[in-house]
Design an enzyme around this catalytic site. Sequence first.
Site, PDB file in Angstrom:
ATOM      1  N   ASP A  18      -2.705  -3.330   1.847  1.00 28.54           N
ATOM      2  CA  ASP A  18      -3.713  -4.027   2.013  1.00 28.54           C
ATOM      3  C   ASP A  18      -4.855  -2.827   2.176  1.00 28.54           C
ATOM      4  O   ASP A  18      -4.485  -2.079   2.918  1.00 28.54           O
ATOM      5  CB  ASP A  18      -3.719  -4.294   3.071  1.00 28.54           C
ATOM      6  CG  ASP A  18      -4.387  -5.879   3.205  1.00 28.54           C
ATOM      7  OD1 ASP A  18      -5.491  -6.380   2.352  1.00 28.54           O
ATOM      8  OD2 ASP A  18      -5.171  -6.343   4.821  1.00 28.54           O
ATOM      9  N   GLY A  19      -6.144  -3.408   2.334  1.00 30.76           N
ATOM     10  CA  GLY A  19      -7.399  -2.247   1.884  1.00 30.76           C
ATOM     11  C   GLY A  19      -8.453  -1.834   1.277  1.00 30.76           C
ATOM     12  O   GLY A  19      -8.629  -0.726   1.321  1.00 30.76           O
ATOM     13  N   TRP A  23     -11.508   0.193   1.739  1.00 29.97           N
ATOM     14  CA  TRP A  23     -11.455   1.691   1.299  1.00 29.97           C
ATOM     15  C   TRP A  23     -12.850   2.203   0.082  1.00 29.97           C
ATOM     16  O   TRP A  23     -13.042   2.457   0.604  1.00 29.97           O
ATOM     17  CB  TRP A  23     -10.037   2.334   1.128  1.00 29.97           C
ATOM     18  CG  TRP A  23      -9.831   3.334   0.389  1.00 29.97           C
ATOM     19  CD1 TRP A  23      -9.567   4.000   0.892  1.00 29.97           C
ATOM     20  CD2 TRP A  23     -10.127   3.784  -1.542  1.00 29.97           C
ATOM     21  NE1 TRP A  23     -10.019   6.058  -0.092  1.00 29.97           N
ATOM     22  CE2 TRP A  23      -9.907   5.441  -1.183  1.00 29.97           C
ATOM     23  CE3 TRP A  23     -11.000   3.415  -2.088  1.00 29.97           C
ATOM     24  CZ2 TRP A  23     -10.236   6.348  -1.574  1.00 29.97           C
ATOM     25  CZ3 TRP A  23     -11.355   4.296  -3.192  1.00 29.97           C
ATOM     26  CH2 TRP A  23     -10.759   5.705  -3.018  1.00 29.97           C
ATOM     27  N   GLU A  65      -3.316 -16.591  -4.905  1.00 29.54           N
ATOM     28  CA  GLU A  65      -4.193 -17.107  -3.521  1.00 29.54           C
ATOM     29  C   GLU A  65      -5.652 -15.764  -4.600  1.00 29.54           C
ATOM     30  O   GLU A  65      -7.072 -16.385  -4.447  1.00 29.54           O
ATOM     31  CB  GLU A  65      -4.471 -17.021  -2.626  1.00 29.54           C
ATOM     32  CG  GLU A  65      -3.931 -18.364  -2.006  1.00 29.54           C
ATOM     33  CD  GLU A  65      -2.266 -17.847  -2.423  1.00 29.54           C
ATOM     34  OE1 GLU A  65      -1.450 -19.111  -2.493  1.00 29.54           O
ATOM     35  OE2 GLU A  65      -1.587 -17.203  -2.473  1.00 29.54           O
ATOM     36  N   ASN A  66      -5.574 -14.750  -5.219  1.00 34.60           N
ATOM     37  CA  ASN A  66      -6.207 -13.358  -4.829  1.00 34.60           C
ATOM     38  C   ASN A  66      -6.876 -13.934  -6.776  1.00 34.60           C
ATOM     39  O   ASN A  66      -8.607 -13.502  -6.317  1.00 34.60           O
ATOM     40  CB  ASN A  66      -5.266 -12.251  -5.273  1.00 34.60           C
ATOM     41  CG  ASN A  66      -4.726 -11.593  -4.015  1.00 34.60           C
ATOM     42  OD1 ASN A  66      -3.791 -10.878  -3.630  1.00 34.60           O
ATOM     43  ND2 ASN A  66      -5.057 -12.123  -2.473  1.00 34.60           N
ATOM     44  N   ARG A 168       3.038  -2.853   7.052  1.00 35.74           N
ATOM     45  CA  ARG A 168       1.683  -3.931   6.382  1.00 35.74           C
ATOM     46  C   ARG A 168       0.803  -1.968   6.510  1.00 35.74           C
ATOM     47  O   ARG A 168       0.697  -1.565   7.867  1.00 35.74           O
ATOM     48  CB  ARG A 168       1.624  -4.947   6.691  1.00 35.74           C
ATOM     49  CG  ARG A 168       0.042  -5.234   6.095  1.00 35.74           C
ATOM     50  CD  ARG A 168      -0.622  -6.743   6.510  1.00 35.74           C
ATOM     51  NE  ARG A 168      -1.495  -7.052   5.590  1.00 35.74           N
ATOM     52  CZ  ARG A 168      -1.588  -8.251   4.991  1.00 35.74           C
ATOM     53  NH1 ARG A 168      -0.607  -8.942   4.736  1.00 35.74           N
ATOM     54  NH2 ARG A 168      -3.114  -8.183   4.940  1.00 35.74           N
ATOM     55  N   SER A 176       1.347 -12.658   4.959  1.00 40.80           N
ATOM     56  CA  SER A 176       0.874 -13.490   3.671  1.00 40.80           C
ATOM     57  C   SER A 176       1.269 -13.744   2.978  1.00 40.80           C
ATOM     58  O   SER A 176       1.096 -13.947   1.961  1.00 40.80           O
ATOM     59  CB  SER A 176      -0.139 -12.234   3.469  1.00 40.80           C
ATOM     60  OG  SER A 176      -1.332 -12.132   4.325  1.00 40.80           O
TER      61      SER A 176
END
Length: 219
Positions: A18-19, A23, A65-66, A168, A176
């Site tokens: 994640d991130g 980033w 969902e993404n 994670r 998630s």
Amino acid sequence: MKEFTARRLPRHIGFIPDGNRRWAREHGLPKRAGYAAGIEPGLRLLDLCRELGIEEVSAYGFTKENVQRPSDQVEAFRDACVRFALAAADEGAGVLVVGDAESAAFPDALRLFVEERSPGAPRFNLLVNYGWQWDLGRGARAKTHAASGNPFRGLASADVARVDLVVRWGGRRRLSGFLPLQCAYADFFVVDTLWPDMRAYEMLDALEWYQTQDVTLGG
């Protein structure tokens, strides 16, 4: 890389990378650029797991969902998943892609990894267009080739083993929807570093922490 000696290794590790968008924003880039930046860290982590002798690795690509995100981001993470899976197979991992392949959101280039795992090690499960409700519902309706003694036989993800440790990146403290039944007794370790900046020692930190956990599986 820091020295590491394990008394007890998890057989199966799950990664939630994640991130990527945060980033990209911090680097003055469009959000879609964060996904491509996450491919190389994923391959390095897979190589490290191979060196350590980890038998099975699972990682989130993207969820059902993404795909509600802006179309340029959806295109970017779909492409990143394809590049990651193909590179992992080329480097010798046994790739299986788990996700809703009947949806238009599923990348055509990954269909060859849906029905059969590619040869190699470690076993690598990439969750692409995955959702836990789909996993339970689709698995209950579909035929499965899983062995009769497999506790996950009724799932679409029946060929994915129980997860021992989830790591994670990105600082969020949530699962998630990541393989919820396989992760029922998994230990959960959070790294604050955004995924594209992943460093190998963070994985070793997670494994050192895992050595201190009392693994009873409820017994």
